[in-house]
Enzyme design. Structure first.
Site, short mmCIF file in Angstrom:
data_model
loop_
_atom_site.label_atom_id
_atom_site.label_comp_id
_atom_site.label_asym_id
_atom_site.label_seq_id
_atom_site.Cartn_x
_atom_site.Cartn_y
_atom_site.Cartn_z
N SER A 1 0.79 -1.23 0.00
CA SER A 1 0.00 0.00 0.00
C SER A 1 0.83 1.28 0.00
O SER A 1 0.35 2.31 -0.45
CB SER A 1 -0.98 0.00 1.17
N HIS B 1 -5.42 -3.26 -2.93
CA HIS B 1 -5.06 -2.31 -4.00
C HIS B 1 -4.95 -2.96 -5.37
O HIS B 1 -4.67 -2.28 -6.35
CB HIS B 1 -3.76 -1.60 -3.66
N LYS C 1 -11.75 0.85 -2.04
CA LYS C 1 -10.72 1.43 -2.91
C LYS C 1 -11.23 1.43 -4.35
O LYS C 1 -12.13 2.20 -4.65
CB LYS C 1 -9.41 0.70 -2.68
C1 LIG Z 1 -6.99 -0.13 3.09
C2 LIG Z 1 -6.41 -1.44 3.41
C3 LIG Z 1 -6.99 -2.29 4.35
C4 LIG Z 1 -8.13 -1.88 5.21
O1 LIG Z 1 -9.32 -1.90 4.51
P1 LIG Z 1 -10.53 -1.04 5.07
O2 LIG Z 1 -11.71 -1.58 4.36
O3 LIG Z 1 -10.23 0.37 4.76
O4 LIG Z 1 -10.59 -1.31 6.55
C5 LIG Z 1 -6.43 -3.54 4.53
N1 LIG Z 1 -5.34 -3.92 3.83
C6 LIG Z 1 -4.73 -3.11 2.95
C7 LIG Z 1 -3.54 -3.59 2.21
C8 LIG Z 1 -5.24 -1.84 2.72
O5 LIG Z 1 -4.64 -1.02 1.86
#
Ligand SMILES: *Cc1c(COP(=O)(O)O)cnc(C)c1O
Length: 393
Positions: free
Chosen positions: A179, A207, A239
């Site tokens: 990320s 992602h 996302k």
């Molecule tokens: C954003 C993210 C999460 C968390 O997801 P949410 O739905 O925002 O709680 C978990 N793992 C990764 C790699 C992320 O980028």
């Protein structure tokens, strides 16, 4: 001492070290033009990679479902909050990922905590990439399994640790796309390691979904990894999907195990059905509108070529996450502030989110960015870096 007196010194220290975090107030929908703290910016900091968070069809689906099913789900999935809309979305996510089943969670953080803890505990071992997302690290630590971190995306470092382990169950868990760095996990080699040493492999593709793979199927589709190779596949919906929530996809037995055992699944209210309905609409767009991924690839290429011309330090990222490492926290903040003055919003990421000495801009792209917007960003970035040269240069 009262509570404030005890807490205040840590806050003061954070400020001194340029590590103090504060929120900005967003007054518009998410998009390439955003209104933040009363000003309008061209935004390069959201995870809305496909531009679906404010898509008319997604909005319409949410509104229609709210009219029909109301707003709150009213209960957890196991009590009576599991609606026909959640169920349909789970079936569609299973089909999308090519897995027998999928299970919705309220957030990605909760999906990771619940899944890892349903699968391993004392006497087991968990192997995590050093740069895994905080939710995976927390999940592994909470599990009580022997916790081992391996060097970032280093399959030798991973194999040494897995090979040396005599744990009962062994779980390898990594981000599909990292990320803060934007690079992709070396999954085919990790699959081999898991097979050779009798370990399970889980990926968090928060992602990757929507961005990678011909149909947006993420890392699994990108590398062609079916359920027997990659048995535990987690994705988030906040996302590229542009909505909210998360899911785990896998076998019948895996999903039934999570329904029985995952505490962050069991003991929480189901997401609103209208959010699931919005996600059904965005899943359709994500799969069908290939031009979104094509645009994204074009903008990423354009940015990388331009940044290289400016002599900036890029990372080996083929994804919409394009970090520009500046190293020093104060300088990173100054460059971000300079960009802001010129109307561009980018992420400025500091320790402890990234290792010390690797503070960076985290610039993210959307399918809706225009060629002109990226060109303007590059020009402002060149000026901002010039105006804030480090001591070493
Ligand atoms: C954003 C993210 C999460 C968390 O997801 P949410 O739905 O925002 O709680 C978990 N793992 C990764 C790699 C992320 O980028």
């Amino acid at each position: 001492m009262d509570i404030d007196q005890q807490l205040a010194p840590a806050l003061t220290a954070r400020k001194r070290e340029h590590l103090y975090r504060s929120r900005r107030v967003l007054a518009s929908a998410q998009g390439t033009r955003v209104q933040v703290d009363g000003k309008t910016f061209t935004g390069f900091s959201s995870n809305d990679y496909l531009g679906l968070a404010n898509h008319p069809k997604v909005i319409e689906a949410m509104q229609a479902a709210a009219s029909q099913y109301g707003v709150g789900s009213g209960a957890s999935h196991l009590v009576n909050g599991h609606s026909v809309v959640h169920h349909a979305l789970e079936e569609e996510l299973a089909a999308f990922t090519g897995r027998p089943r999928a299970l919705l969670f309220s957030t990605g953080y909760m999906a990771n905590i619940g899944t890892v803890n349903a699968l391993i505990g004392k006497g087991d071992a968990v192997f995590e990439d050093k740069l895994n997302h905080a939710s995976l690290l927390d999940a592994g630590l909470l599990s009580g399994a022997r916790f081992q971190r391996f060097l970032h995306n280093d399959v030798k470092s991973l194999e040494q640790r897995v090979q040396a382990s005599d744990a009962n169950r062994k779980l390898i868990v990594v981000d599909g796309v990292f990320s803060m760095d934007g690079d992709v996990a070396r999954l085919p080699e990790m699959v081999d390691i898991a097979e050779r040493h009798n370990a399970w492999l889980m990926i968090d593709d928060a992602h990757g979904f929507g961005c990678l793979g011909k149909n947006g199927g993420g890392c699994a589709e990108h590398f062609g990894l079916s359920e027997d190779k990659l048995p535990i596949l987690m994705g988030t919906l906040g996302k590229a999907f542009g909505t909210f929530g998360a899911f785990v996809a896998g076998s019948e037995v895996l999903i039934e195990t999570l329904i029985q055992e995952a505490r962050s699944y069991i003991y929480t209210t189901a997401m609103p059905p209208a959010v699931a309905a919005a996600t059904r609409a965005s899943l359709k767009l994500l799969q069908e509108e290939h031009w979104r991924r094509d645009n994204l690839v074009q903008r990423i290429k354009q940015f990388r070529a331009g940044a290289e011309n400016l002599g900036l330090q890029l990372m080996p990222s083929p994804t919409p996450i394009q970090p520009v490492v500046l190293g020093d926290e104060a300088r990173t903040m100054a460059v971000a502030a300079h960009l802001e003055k010129n109307g561009f919003l980018v992420g400025a990421i500091r320790p402890p989110t990234v290792p010390r000495g690797s503070a960076r801009l985290r610039i993210t792209f959307s399918a809706n960015h225009t060629e002109r917007q990226v060109e303007d960003l590059l020009s402002a970035l060149g000026d901002a870096v010039q105006a804030n040269r480090g001591d070493s240069e």
